[in-house]
Design a protein around this motif. Structure first.
Motif, PDB file in Angstrom:
ATOM      1  N   CYS A  25       2.515  28.867   3.869  1.00 46.39           N
ATOM      2  CA  CYS A  25       2.574  27.411   3.837  1.00 46.39           C
ATOM      3  C   CYS A  25       4.002  26.923   4.025  1.00 46.39           C
TER       4      CYS A  25
ATOM      5  N   ASP B 266       6.294  22.819   4.446  1.00 53.10           N
ATOM      6  CA  ASP B 266       6.217  21.367   4.568  1.00 53.10           C
ATOM      7  C   ASP B 266       6.988  20.950   5.814  1.00 53.10           C
TER       8      ASP B 266
ATOM      9  N   MET C  29       1.846  18.888   4.884  1.00 51.70           N
ATOM     10  CA  MET C  29       1.681  20.257   4.407  1.00 51.70           C
ATOM     11  C   MET C  29       0.961  21.061   5.485  1.00 51.70           C
TER      12      MET C  29
ATOM     13  N   ALA D  63       0.838  14.762   3.221  1.00 54.33           N
ATOM     14  CA  ALA D  63       1.074  14.898   1.781  1.00 54.33           C
ATOM     15  C   ALA D  63       1.491  13.553   1.179  1.00 54.33           C
TER      16      ALA D  63
ATOM     17  N   ILE E 142       7.921  16.178  -0.763  1.00 53.28           N
ATOM     18  CA  ILE E 142       6.690  16.596  -1.430  1.00 53.28           C
ATOM     19  C   ILE E 142       6.959  16.890  -2.904  1.00 53.28           C
TER      20      ILE E 142
ATOM     21  N   VAL F 193       1.190  18.654  -3.195  1.00 55.86           N
ATOM     22  CA  VAL F 193       0.778  20.014  -2.815  1.00 55.86           C
ATOM     23  C   VAL F 193      -0.646  20.276  -3.285  1.00 55.86           C
TER      24      VAL F 193
END
Length: 337
Positions: free
Chosen positions: A144, A146, A184, A198, A203, A208
């Motif tokens: 993952c 951002d 995200m 997001a 974030i 999240v």
């Protein structure tokens, strides 16, 4: 009759038209057949209240009608889907091919001889249908990250500033700021990407959780950079989490974020021909890109999108809530400034 010689004598434009006709006739299933296949594997339910306590209520324009005993509302097999109320059904089915090709609205309007506003509405109804694919449970190792995109008011008529004549006129801050919206991005190793908005600005653990909390299970392994919000969220979620700095040596080569970085790069190249996407409609374009990534190896891409359209009875609700969702995203941000 030698078909090869006939095809060779056609112009490039005629060849493209022939290819589209064959693509449409061979790969696009008729909506009635799709509905029959879906209803064979699932009970028909009310799109308004999701009750299965329904009964037949005649026909309308050759489509079966039903009435719900719970909410007393009537509906047909296409109520709530992106095809709800579509009058030019054949043109709409032709447009599915152009969606797979990521064709612009004006080019599609010219090709199908349909008004630009109609094509615009069709596009966003279809993108609302694809929302059910943008967020499926992950398996195994999950990467993952951002991603920040400039807030874009393209097409807005109520700006609190003078419109930009060119992108370079924008005086946005570098890095993460309240002039940007955070996305995200996540994927597992089985071609199951997710891209969701997001929040405006940096974030936090809440954003999240909102975007990927329901998709991560305790048995998953998470890989990311050293963002403090992701670290805190993974700790609260009790998920095995591996963080690293990309410029430094990686101890275990199976833990990396190369796949999610590849998705970021692919998205940048894919979205560039649209010359900027309005933040208001960004969620739909993320759905579109994720869908294209998931079907890129499919041999029946048109059938895939057609099945999703018929299956998603909440598409029109998603389409009608675009404005509301945009205000929900931006109003908390503007109220603080």
């Amino acid at each position: 009759m030698d078909l090869r010689n006939i095809i060779k004598e056609l112009s490039q434009e005629q060849k493209e038209e022939l290819a589209q006709l064959l693509n449409r006739d061979l790969n696009i299933p008729k909506s009635n057949q799709l509905i029959t296949d879906l209803n064979r594997n699932r009970p028909v339910s009310c799109p308004h209240c999701e009750s299965i306590d329904i009964y037949g209520h005649g026909t309308y324009k050759s489509r079966k009608r039903y009435k719900c005993k719970s909410c007393t509302k009537t509906f047909n097999d296409l109520t709530g889907t992106a095809m709800d109320g579509i009058k030019k059904v054949e043109k709409f089915q032709d447009y599915l091919v152009l969606m797979i090709e990521s064709m612009s609205i004006r080019k599609a309007s010219k090709k199908l001889e349909v008004n630009v506003k109609t094509i615009f509405d069709w596009r966003h109804k279809l993108l609302s249908s694809l929302s059910i694919l943008n967020g499926e449970e992950f398996s195994g190792i999950v990467e993952c990250d951002d991603k920040q995109l400039d807030i874009n008011n393209k097409g807005g008529r109520e700006l609190e500033r003078n419109p930009y004549k060119r992108p370079s006129d924008r005086q946005a801050k570098r890095g993460v700021s309240n002039d940007k919206v955070s996305i995200m991005v996540a994927t597992d190793r089985n071609n199951n990407p997710m891209m969701r908005i997001a929040k405006v600005g940096r974030i936090d653990t809440e954003s999240v959780e909102k975007t990927m909390g329901a998709l991560i299970k305790p048995e998953n392994v998470l890989c990311s950079d050293s963002h403090p919000s992701i670290i805190k969220w993974a700790k609260e979620k009790e998920v095995e989490h591996h963080t690293f700095i990309a410029s430094k040596h990686i101890k275990n080569k199976c833990y990396h974020v190369q796949h999610v970085n590849s998705i970021d790069n692919l998205y940048e190249r894919w979205v560039k021909p649209f010359y900027g996407v309005s933040t208001k409609y960004l969620s739909g374009y993320l759905n579109w890109f994720v869908f294209l990534q998931k079907i890129k190896n499919s041999r029946s891409q048109i059938a895939d999108i057609a099945r999703i359209i018929v299956k998603n009875a909440k598409a029109m609700n998603t389409y009608k809530s675009i404005e509301e969702n945009y205000k929900e995203l931006t109003i908390p941000h503007y109220s603080k400034t």
